[in-house]
Design a protein around this motif. Structure first.
Motif, PDB file in Angstrom:
ATOM      1  N   ASP A 122     -42.970   5.192  20.413  1.00  0.00           N
ATOM      2  CA  ASP A 122     -42.296   5.501  19.154  1.00  0.00           C
ATOM      3  C   ASP A 122     -42.557   4.423  18.104  1.00  0.00           C
ATOM      4  O   ASP A 122     -42.787   4.723  16.941  1.00  0.00           O
ATOM      5  CB  ASP A 122     -40.789   5.632  19.407  1.00  0.00           C
ATOM      6  CG  ASP A 122     -40.069   6.016  18.123  1.00  0.00           C
ATOM      7  OD1 ASP A 122     -40.517   7.000  17.490  1.00  0.00           O
ATOM      8  OD2 ASP A 122     -39.109   5.312  17.748  1.00  0.00           O
ATOM      9  N   ARG A 123     -42.490   3.170  18.524  1.00  0.00           N
ATOM     10  CA  ARG A 123     -42.734   2.081  17.575  1.00  0.00           C
ATOM     11  C   ARG A 123     -43.145   0.820  18.353  1.00  0.00           C
ATOM     12  O   ARG A 123     -42.296  -0.012  18.699  1.00  0.00           O
ATOM     13  CB  ARG A 123     -41.499   1.778  16.731  1.00  0.00           C
ATOM     14  CG  ARG A 123     -41.847   0.849  15.566  1.00  0.00           C
ATOM     15  CD  ARG A 123     -40.638   0.352  14.842  1.00  0.00           C
ATOM     16  NE  ARG A 123     -39.882   1.292  14.038  1.00  0.00           N
ATOM     17  CZ  ARG A 123     -40.227   1.724  12.826  1.00  0.00           C
ATOM     18  NH1 ARG A 123     -41.377   1.373  12.310  1.00  0.00           N
ATOM     19  NH2 ARG A 123     -39.421   2.530  12.154  1.00  0.00           N
TER      20      ARG A 123
ATOM     21  N   CYS B 226     -44.044  -2.807  19.174  1.00  0.00           N
ATOM     22  CA  CYS B 226     -43.698  -4.030  18.455  1.00  0.00           C
ATOM     23  C   CYS B 226     -43.729  -5.237  19.386  1.00  0.00           C
ATOM     24  O   CYS B 226     -43.814  -5.101  20.610  1.00  0.00           O
ATOM     25  CB  CYS B 226     -42.356  -3.911  17.730  1.00  0.00           C
ATOM     26  SG  CYS B 226     -41.012  -3.374  18.755  1.00  0.00           S
TER      27      CYS B 226
ATOM     28  N   LYS C 235     -44.429   3.425  10.838  1.00  0.00           N
ATOM     29  CA  LYS C 235     -44.724   4.833  11.143  1.00  0.00           C
ATOM     30  C   LYS C 235     -45.332   5.491   9.918  1.00  0.00           C
ATOM     31  O   LYS C 235     -45.128   5.019   8.788  1.00  0.00           O
ATOM     32  CB  LYS C 235     -43.422   5.554  11.529  1.00  0.00           C
ATOM     33  CG  LYS C 235     -42.778   4.984  12.768  1.00  0.00           C
ATOM     34  CD  LYS C 235     -41.535   5.785  13.131  1.00  0.00           C
ATOM     35  CE  LYS C 235     -40.818   5.118  14.276  1.00  0.00           C
ATOM     36  NZ  LYS C 235     -39.654   5.852  14.753  1.00  0.00           N
TER      37      LYS C 235
ATOM     38  N   ARG D 256     -49.541   5.574  21.280  1.00  0.00           N
ATOM     39  CA  ARG D 256     -48.463   6.366  20.642  1.00  0.00           C
ATOM     40  C   ARG D 256     -48.158   7.661  21.391  1.00  0.00           C
ATOM     41  O   ARG D 256     -47.155   8.316  21.122  1.00  0.00           O
ATOM     42  CB  ARG D 256     -48.820   6.730  19.191  1.00  0.00           C
ATOM     43  CG  ARG D 256     -49.191   5.607  18.231  1.00  0.00           C
ATOM     44  CD  ARG D 256     -48.142   4.555  18.154  1.00  0.00           C
ATOM     45  NE  ARG D 256     -48.142   3.788  16.912  1.00  0.00           N
ATOM     46  CZ  ARG D 256     -49.007   2.853  16.576  1.00  0.00           C
ATOM     47  NH1 ARG D 256     -50.032   2.563  17.341  1.00  0.00           N
ATOM     48  NH2 ARG D 256     -48.860   2.165  15.446  1.00  0.00           N
TER      49      ARG D 256
ATOM     50  N   SER E  82     -44.713  -2.188  14.187  1.00  0.00           N
ATOM     51  CA  SER E  82     -45.646  -1.211  13.615  1.00  0.00           C
ATOM     52  C   SER E  82     -44.889  -0.261  12.698  1.00  0.00           C
ATOM     53  O   SER E  82     -43.716   0.059  12.940  1.00  0.00           O
ATOM     54  CB  SER E  82     -46.362  -0.439  14.723  1.00  0.00           C
ATOM     55  OG  SER E  82     -45.412   0.249  15.508  1.00  0.00           O
TER      56      SER E  82
END
Ligand SMILES: O=C(O)CCc1cccc(O)c1
Length: 527
Positions: A220-221, A223, A240, A367, A238
């Motif tokens: 989802d993200r 990091c 989106k 992702r 990161s």
């Protein structure tokens, strides 16, 4: 205070950009007695940290410069880094190698950039042969057969020219000099928008935060959280699709993104910057008398903390080659060949390390949830379900091509270790005893060798009675590499090795030939 600008002097080297790479370039060159002019658009050191990681190899360069004691108060060992997968499970763990340390320093470290950069600048400003022009921006560049002319403008609108035999462009990712000489950047295929946040956490914040650095490999993200010195913590987060890079650097928006870890009463924002993480490398590293280095020559994603380290590696590679040419120790085609080896060695190294960094990025940045689960399962299967500690430094490649012995050996292009040597009741690092030039290091008990070449000048270092190691690092290096002698370049990379006196004599003959009658050094940068 600026040094006065000497308009009528032709400098040996002009360094454009006085960040870490430029300061190290200027310091190494002026420290070798070359007349150096170094300029920077800004007068002050940037007061926020751009780089956070510093390797032992770089500390060794700082030692050579004479600034390592001044910077060590701002350096701390890197914590382990833990990688967590889709469901929060540990999938990888990077750690420090165990002592004794091969280069005389903790291999992986974090540091506080502003005071370190200030120490580098102060050192250069103290050197007799360095002329420092702050608040000075290069506005035009031309070169002829003799030298490069730089036109510049001061922040008080004064304009002037400086001539130098060579220019080293350390003027950053959007390098003016690189553009002026028409050097293009090759795209190594990485381009993502990320937010970088530096926080000074308070006690409550520190108590809550992870005790290792962390890679959150979450689809989802993705990091990262890096534990910096003291209470400095860095996040790389990161963005989106659709997230506005300008909006996320507004404090309220940044705190929203940090809310998983901290609230505003648990720390102070030090720096927020939106970046596109790129992987780029200069297609050629030299145009005539102009060389590119640091961010002007390459950019890489930060997943291994190599940005500043790579820039310092560049200028440490180039400085002794420029000095050999400018002092007339190598001339004609051999000099061109030596200078050409800079781009060969550094470009290949940057390409190889960037490929490895991208590989780490591919793990962190998956992702697709299904693929990320497959990744987690694969990584756990590979280690038999038990995540083992992996030393961070194992991923830094050696040099290939360029000025290395044509007699292939796995030791060629690796960094020669820096053992501690007993001196009475003290211990001293080897570089402090060996000096800054070429070395011939002989393992204890190696037969005497007769050789007579004047070029390059080589200092012989005999391990054993005259240089007793305290930890056996160099002896272990010789055993591991199955050799008894190492020819070590001034940047401490191994040129070539030998197991006996005849082999060594042949290696030394071949090296001398490259410095005199030009046995070719590979100078094609394409791989
Ligand atoms: O080596 C590690 O464990 C992480 C290194 C690092 C340093 C700075 C930024 C970053 O994303 C990774």
């Amino acid at each position: 205070m600026d040094s006065p600008v000497q308009r009528d002097v032709v400098f040996d080297v002009a360094v454009v950009g006085f960040g870490p790479s430029g300061a190290v370039a200027a310091g190494l060159l002026a420290g070798m007695g070359l007349r150096v002019w170094v300029c920077d658009r800004s007068r002050e050191v940037y007061d926020k940290p751009r780089a956070v990681a510093i390797d032992h190899e770089i500390l060794r360069v700082f030692q050579q410069l004479g600034v390592v004691d001044a910077v060590m108060p701002f350096v701390e060992p890197f914590t382990p880094s833990e990688y967590f997968g889709v469901d929060g499970q540990l999938i990888k763990r990077l750690t420090m190698v165990e002592p004794p340390y091969p280069l005389g320093y903790t291999p992986s470290n974090v540091f506080t950039q502003p005071p370190v950069e200030a120490a580098l600048r102060a050192h250069v400003q103290s050197l007799e042969h360095a002329t420092v022009a702050l608040g000075t921006e290069v506005t035009a560049l031309s070169q002829d057969a003799e030298a490069v002319t730089l036109q510049w403008r001061r922040d008080n609108d004064e304009v002037g020219r400086t001539r130098a035999r060579y220019v080293v462009a350390c003027d950053g990712a959007s390098s003016f000099v690189r553009e002026q000489v028409g050097i293009a950047l090759e795209d190594l295929s990485f381009d993502e928008p990320w937010l970088v946040v530096d926080v000074l956490a308070n006690e409550r914040g520190l108590a809550k935060l992870p005790k290792t650095s962390v890679q959150y490999c979450e689809p989802d993200r993705p990091c990262t959280m890096v534990i910096g010195p003291g209470n400095h913590r860095r996040w790389e987060i990161s963005l989106k699709p659709g997230e506005d890079p300008q909006k996320v650097i507004e404090p309220a928006e940044t705190w929203k993104l940090l809310s998983r870890w901290l609230s505003p009463d648990e720390g102070t924002l030090w720096r927020q910057a939106s970046y596109r993480f790129h992987a780029l490398v200069a297609d050629t590293w030299r145009r005539g008398r102009v060389f590119v280095a640091g961010d002007a020559a390459h950019q890489q994603p930060p997943f291994l903390g190599q940005g500043m380290c790579q820039g310092v590696r560049d200028v440490a590679n180039l400085a002794w080659k420029l000095a050999a040419v400018l002092r007339g120790e190598v001339t004609g085609a051999a000099a061109e060949s030596l200078l050409g080896s800079y781009g060969v060695e550094r470009k290949r190294h940057v390409e190889q390390l960037t490929t490895r960094i991208k590989g780490i990025g591919a793990v962190i940045c998956e992702r697709d949830v299904a693929k990320a689960r497959e990744r987690d399962a694969r990584m756990l299967e590979e280690c038999g379900g038990v995540v083992r500690d992996m030393p961070r430094q194992d991923v830094i490649p050696g040099l290939e091509g360029g000025l290395l012995s044509p007699v292939a050996h796995p030791g060629n292009g690796t960094l020669f270790p820096q053992p501690w040597i007993a001196q009475g009741s003290e211990r001293v690092r080897l570089d402090a005893l060996g000096g800054n030039g070429w070395w011939l290091v002989l393992d204890e008990g190696f037969d005497d060798v007769d050789w007579e070449h004047a070029t390059p000048r080589i200092t012989t270092l005999r391990l054993g009675d005259s240089l007793p190691e305290t930890e056996g690092i160099a002896a272990a290096w010789f055993r591991r590499h199955g050799c008894r002698a190492a020819i070590v370049r001034p940047d401490r990379y191994v040129y070539g090795v030998a197991s006996n006196a005849p082999e060594l004599a042949a290696q030394l003959d071949a090296l001398a030939a490259r410095f005199t009658d030009h046995s070719p050094i590979q100078t094609t940068e394409t791989t």
